[in-house]
Motif scaffolding. Structure first.
Motif, mmCIF file in Angstrom:
data_model
loop_
_atom_site.group_PDB
_atom_site.id
_atom_site.type_symbol
_atom_site.label_atom_id
_atom_site.label_comp_id
_atom_site.label_asym_id
_atom_site.label_seq_id
_atom_site.Cartn_x
_atom_site.Cartn_y
_atom_site.Cartn_z
ATOM 1 N N ALA A 29 1.994 5.481 0.357
ATOM 2 C CA ALA A 29 1.710 6.705 1.480
ATOM 3 C C ALA A 29 2.955 7.332 1.033
ATOM 4 O O ALA A 29 4.394 6.351 2.022
ATOM 5 C CB ALA A 29 1.015 5.717 2.300
ATOM 6 N N GLN A 67 2.302 10.546 5.239
ATOM 7 C CA GLN A 67 0.463 10.321 5.190
ATOM 8 C C GLN A 67 0.762 8.729 6.032
ATOM 9 O O GLN A 67 -0.294 8.312 6.093
ATOM 10 C CB GLN A 67 0.243 10.289 4.380
ATOM 11 N N ILE A 68 1.809 8.341 6.764
ATOM 12 C CA ILE A 68 1.709 7.177 7.306
ATOM 13 C C ILE A 68 1.208 7.476 8.078
ATOM 14 O O ILE A 68 0.691 8.256 9.207
ATOM 15 C CB ILE A 68 3.272 6.355 7.113
ATOM 16 N N ASP A 69 0.223 6.135 8.997
ATOM 17 C CA ASP A 69 -0.575 6.064 10.124
ATOM 18 C C ASP A 69 -0.253 4.809 10.288
ATOM 19 O O ASP A 69 -0.080 4.101 9.834
ATOM 20 C CB ASP A 69 -2.304 6.114 9.874
ATOM 21 N N ARG A 70 -0.797 4.387 12.088
ATOM 22 C CA ARG A 70 -0.290 3.703 12.840
ATOM 23 C C ARG A 70 -0.827 2.073 11.693
ATOM 24 O O ARG A 70 -0.833 1.353 11.716
ATOM 25 C CB ARG A 70 -1.435 3.202 14.242
ATOM 26 N N HIS A 92 -1.647 1.793 8.562
ATOM 27 C CA HIS A 92 -0.942 1.319 7.505
ATOM 28 C C HIS A 92 0.224 0.501 7.622
ATOM 29 O O HIS A 92 0.255 -0.563 7.306
ATOM 30 C CB HIS A 92 -0.743 2.352 6.236
ATOM 31 N N TRP A 93 0.535 1.688 8.945
ATOM 32 C CA TRP A 93 1.930 0.746 8.807
ATOM 33 C C TRP A 93 1.981 -0.570 9.374
ATOM 34 O O TRP A 93 2.815 -2.074 9.271
ATOM 35 C CB TRP A 93 2.883 1.458 10.486
ATOM 36 N N ALA A 117 6.921 1.946 4.317
ATOM 37 C CA ALA A 117 6.469 1.149 5.195
ATOM 38 C C ALA A 117 6.523 -0.407 4.438
ATOM 39 O O ALA A 117 7.527 -0.927 4.748
ATOM 40 C CB ALA A 117 4.865 1.109 5.150
ATOM 41 N N TYR A 118 6.153 -0.087 3.115
ATOM 42 C CA TYR A 118 6.855 -1.776 2.646
ATOM 43 C C TYR A 118 8.259 -1.835 2.607
ATOM 44 O O TYR A 118 8.346 -2.812 3.133
ATOM 45 C CB TYR A 118 6.364 -1.243 1.102
ATOM 46 N N VAL A 154 5.540 9.751 3.135
ATOM 47 C CA VAL A 154 6.207 9.151 4.500
ATOM 48 C C VAL A 154 5.145 9.862 5.311
ATOM 49 O O VAL A 154 4.539 10.028 6.782
ATOM 50 C CB VAL A 154 7.451 9.653 4.492
ATOM 51 N N THR A 188 0.503 -2.878 7.032
ATOM 52 C CA THR A 188 2.235 -3.887 6.125
ATOM 53 C C THR A 188 2.857 -5.257 6.653
ATOM 54 O O THR A 188 3.431 -5.526 6.242
ATOM 55 C CB THR A 188 2.813 -2.785 5.952
ATOM 56 N N GLU A 247 0.917 -1.110 -0.173
ATOM 57 C CA GLU A 247 -0.169 0.293 -0.090
ATOM 58 C C GLU A 247 0.996 1.408 -0.340
ATOM 59 O O GLU A 247 1.733 1.602 0.754
ATOM 60 C CB GLU A 247 -0.906 0.143 1.079
#
Length: 252
Positions: free
Chosen positions: A91, A95-98, A100-101, A148-149, A93, A104, A89
């Motif tokens: 996003a 805009q990364i939220d918990r 999303h993290w 995140a990926y 840096v 992943t 997914e």
């Protein structure tokens, strides 16, 4: 000389087996004589007599135990584990939220780690256990929106190295395959635009995207009982992308 039967008598677990690289690995392993527990969220029937479909989401807390138990019940043991399931997914840096993290890492790190740990006793009993984790060329060259990926694939790579040095004395090898841009359902949205397709092709030395079967053939080498001296390694199957020779835009 034919390579048919290189995995004869071997039992394998392959996650992400319903599409893309996981599907190609499953099919090739079965063709080479392995019995395969083909793990996917849908668990759809494959039709090949050597392939046993199994429904599981590797991000679920109980998935690893259920998968390993199913393989032991079906095959009596486990010789090969391939963690091919993955989640991507995008996003930026900032805009990364918990959520999303966590999504992943649950699919790309925690699930594979737990599956490795549950499978270790059976892999030890094999005498020639093989762990093959599918990473990404992103650990060398990343792109905006991949944070995140990219971090998850770094984590899986680091874990694989420890598997190699700690389990080698039991005859278990642990290696990574790091694909470049492989034409799969996950990458299809990126290359539907002809301009984007030309961009990704132009970043490789061979001027094309990879095919899932090319990843499967790398996995076959690592899964072979004869590959016992290859461990703790990463195999780049990326068409020369990670070399960076085409970033300048110059042509020889």
């Amino acid at each position: 000389m034919s390579d048919a039967g290189r995995l004869a008598g071997r039992a394998a677990i392959v996650t992400g087996a319903s599409s893309g690289m996981g599907r190609a690995i499953t099919a090739l392993f079965a063709a080479e004589g392995a019995r395969v527990l083909a793990v996917s969220r849908g668990g759809g029937a494959d039709g090949h007599p050597a392939i046993t479909p199994f429904a599981a989401d590797i991000a679920a807390p109980d998935a690893a135990g259920r998968i390993v138990a199913a393989a032991r019940d079906a095959f009596g043991g486990i010789d090969i584990l391939v963690n091919a399931a993955g989640l991507f997914e995008m996003a930026p840096v900032e805009q990364i939220d918990r959520g999303h993290w966590d999504r992943t890492f649950a699919t790309n790190v925690t699930g594979p780690v737990e599956l490795c740990l549950k499978a270790i006793p059976s892999l030890k009993a094999s005498g020639a256990g093989r762990i093959i984790n599918i990473g990404s060329v992103c650990v060398r060259l990343t792109n905006p929106g991949f944070a995140a990926y990219n971090a998850s694939k770094h984590a899986l790579t680091g874990f694989t190295l420890n598997l190699a040095i700690e389990l080698g004395r039991h005859g278990i090898t642990a290696n990574m395959i790091q694909p470049g841009t492989i034409l799969t359902p996950m990458t299809q949205p990126f290359v539907e635009d002809p301009a984007m397709l030309r961009y990704f092709e132009g970043k490789t030395a061979v001027r094309r995207l990879g095919e899932a079967g090319e990843i499967a053939r790398a996995a076959l080498y690592l899964a072979d009982p004869q590959a016992g001296y290859t461990t703790g390694q990463t195999i780049q199957v990326d068409g020369g992308y990670s070399v960076g020779i085409n970033d300048s835009g110059l042509e020889a």
